[in-house]
Design an enzyme around this catalytic site. Structure first.
Site, mmCIF file in Angstrom:
data_model
loop_
_atom_site.group_PDB
_atom_site.id
_atom_site.type_symbol
_atom_site.label_atom_id
_atom_site.label_comp_id
_atom_site.label_asym_id
_atom_site.label_seq_id
_atom_site.Cartn_x
_atom_site.Cartn_y
_atom_site.Cartn_z
ATOM 1 N N HIS A 40 61.506 119.440 25.809
ATOM 2 C CA HIS A 40 61.886 119.616 24.399
ATOM 3 C C HIS A 40 61.490 118.398 23.572
ATOM 4 C CE1 HIS A 40 65.317 119.926 21.286
ATOM 5 N NE2 HIS A 40 64.477 120.910 21.019
ATOM 6 N N ARG A 41 60.572 118.603 22.624
ATOM 7 C CA ARG A 41 60.032 117.509 21.802
ATOM 8 C C ARG A 41 59.404 116.435 22.702
ATOM 9 N NH1 ARG A 41 65.455 116.898 17.956
ATOM 10 N NH2 ARG A 41 65.902 119.125 17.927
ATOM 11 N N GLU A 67 57.259 121.125 24.261
ATOM 12 C CA GLU A 67 57.603 121.764 22.981
ATOM 13 C C GLU A 67 57.476 120.732 21.874
ATOM 14 O OE1 GLU A 67 60.653 122.918 19.805
ATOM 15 O OE2 GLU A 67 60.511 121.119 21.050
ATOM 16 N N ASP A 69 57.465 120.245 17.147
ATOM 17 C CA ASP A 69 57.837 120.780 15.839
ATOM 18 C C ASP A 69 56.815 120.315 14.814
ATOM 19 O OD1 ASP A 69 60.759 121.621 16.581
ATOM 20 O OD2 ASP A 69 60.621 119.530 17.206
ATOM 21 N N HIS A 82 60.641 116.809 13.873
ATOM 22 C CA HIS A 82 61.644 117.872 13.890
ATOM 23 C C HIS A 82 62.312 118.060 12.529
ATOM 24 C CE1 HIS A 82 65.741 119.521 14.367
ATOM 25 N NE2 HIS A 82 65.138 120.332 15.212
ATOM 26 N N GLU A 150 56.566 124.883 17.604
ATOM 27 C CA GLU A 150 57.523 125.471 16.667
ATOM 28 C C GLU A 150 57.129 125.196 15.223
ATOM 29 O OE1 GLU A 150 62.187 125.315 15.240
ATOM 30 O OE2 GLU A 150 61.678 124.498 17.211
ATOM 31 N N LYS A 152 58.355 124.652 11.822
ATOM 32 C CA LYS A 152 59.603 124.260 11.190
ATOM 33 C C LYS A 152 59.576 124.550 9.692
ATOM 34 C CE LYS A 152 62.543 122.490 12.943
ATOM 35 N NZ LYS A 152 63.698 123.003 13.735
ATOM 36 N N ASP A 279 65.761 118.436 27.087
ATOM 37 C CA ASP A 279 65.425 117.030 26.879
ATOM 38 C C ASP A 279 65.251 116.298 28.201
ATOM 39 O OD1 ASP A 279 65.863 117.527 24.147
ATOM 40 O OD2 ASP A 279 67.947 116.833 24.246
#
Length: 290
Positions: A40-41, A67, A69, A82, A150, A152, A279
């Site tokens: 995640h990120r 992943e 954003d 993000h 993603e 955003k 994470d």
């Protein structure tokens, strides 16, 4: 009701389809272990989120999926961040003290490139920068990783979907190997996901959220994944999603977020999810495969 709803069995709607239906086979070619683990990120528990350092850390941990954003600057550059504000993860308040509330859309790409996006996380990352989408793609490609991208706040950035697809195409991410096995585009906006599907039908897409089971057939027309928060998830819901075929004719998948401890990882894996966004990808991987 949409005609596709008729094809979903009553058992699925009652949450009992797990007894009747196999899990989605779409990941079989990638790994014999399920579910997929998605950083995640980047590996954001160990490096500042959405930076190139977080991608590097995920690669160091042996994590294939990352992943990120995407937001857009005042002068139209796509950057990986993000929040729609620069305040939380950069030193923008110090560099530009008079420009509150420090929204990404109010700064040029050159201004954002001056900011420190690492010191807030730890001194070892001082000087890390907010990457552009191109820079992020290059780093993911360097590590031979895969990307869950993603979109955003598409309501803030009209036309963002087309622009993202253009960058992906320019960087070689819309060729057959990438769109089949290495790229998924997701958003909390159903309209944004539908737009991506309409513009580039070959690209796999995901909707972030937990639509009612009765609405799932409509989503299945333009998406390949339903990606809920793990707190909203149940085995019955996962089974209901898997009972439908998505936009590319394969069973709809479920990738859940953001799972950071072993107990939660084992719980959602037991529901039959296809992917876990985390994470702490090493913790989750050990929990679901150990």
């Amino acid at each position: 009701m949409h005609a596709r709803a008729v094809t979903a069995s009553a058992a699925a709607l009652l949450g009992t389809a797990a007894l009747l239906l196999p899990l989605s086979p779409a990941r079989a070619a990638e790994s014999s272990a399920r579910p997929l683990v998605i950083a995640h990120r980047g590996a954001s528990a160990y490096a500042p989120e959405n930076t190139l350092a977080a991608v590097d850390k995920a690669a160091e941990l042996g994590v294939d999926w990352v992943e990120n954003d995407v937001q857009r600057t005042r002068d139209g550059e796509l950057v990986v961040l993000h929040d729609d504000s620069l305040r939380r993860t950069t030193d923008v308040e110090e560099v530009f003290p008079g420009r509150a509330p420090w929204k990404v859309k109010d700064f040029t790409a050159a201004e954002i490139a001056r900011l420190d996006a690492g010191s807030w996380f730890g001194s070892a990352y001082a000087g890390a920068r907010v990457p552009t989408l191109e820079q992020f793609l290059h780093r993911v490609e360097r590590h031979h990783q895969k990307l869950l991208l993603e979109i955003k706040n598409p309501q803030l950035y009209p036309g963002m979907e087309r622009q993202i697809l253009k960058v992906l195409g320019n960087e070689g991410w819309l060729d057959r190997p990438h769109v089949r096995n290495r790229l998924i585009v997701q958003s909390f906006s159903a309209d944004s996901v539908r737009t991506v599907h309409d513009l580039r039908p070959a690209v796999r897409t995901g909707f972030l959220g937990t639509p009612p089971v009765s609405d799932l057939p409509a989503y299945a027309d333009f998406t390949d994944q339903i990606n809920p928060s793990h707190g909203s998830l149940s085995a019955g819901y996962v089974s209901a999603v898997h009972a439908l075929k998505g936009a590319h004719g394969k069973p709809l998948e479920v990738c859940t977020w953001t799972v950071n401890d072993a107990a939660a990882a084992r719980r959602v894996a037991g529901f039959g999810v296809d992917g876990i966004i985390t994470d702490t990808p090493d913790v989750v991987r050990d929990a679901v495969r150990g």
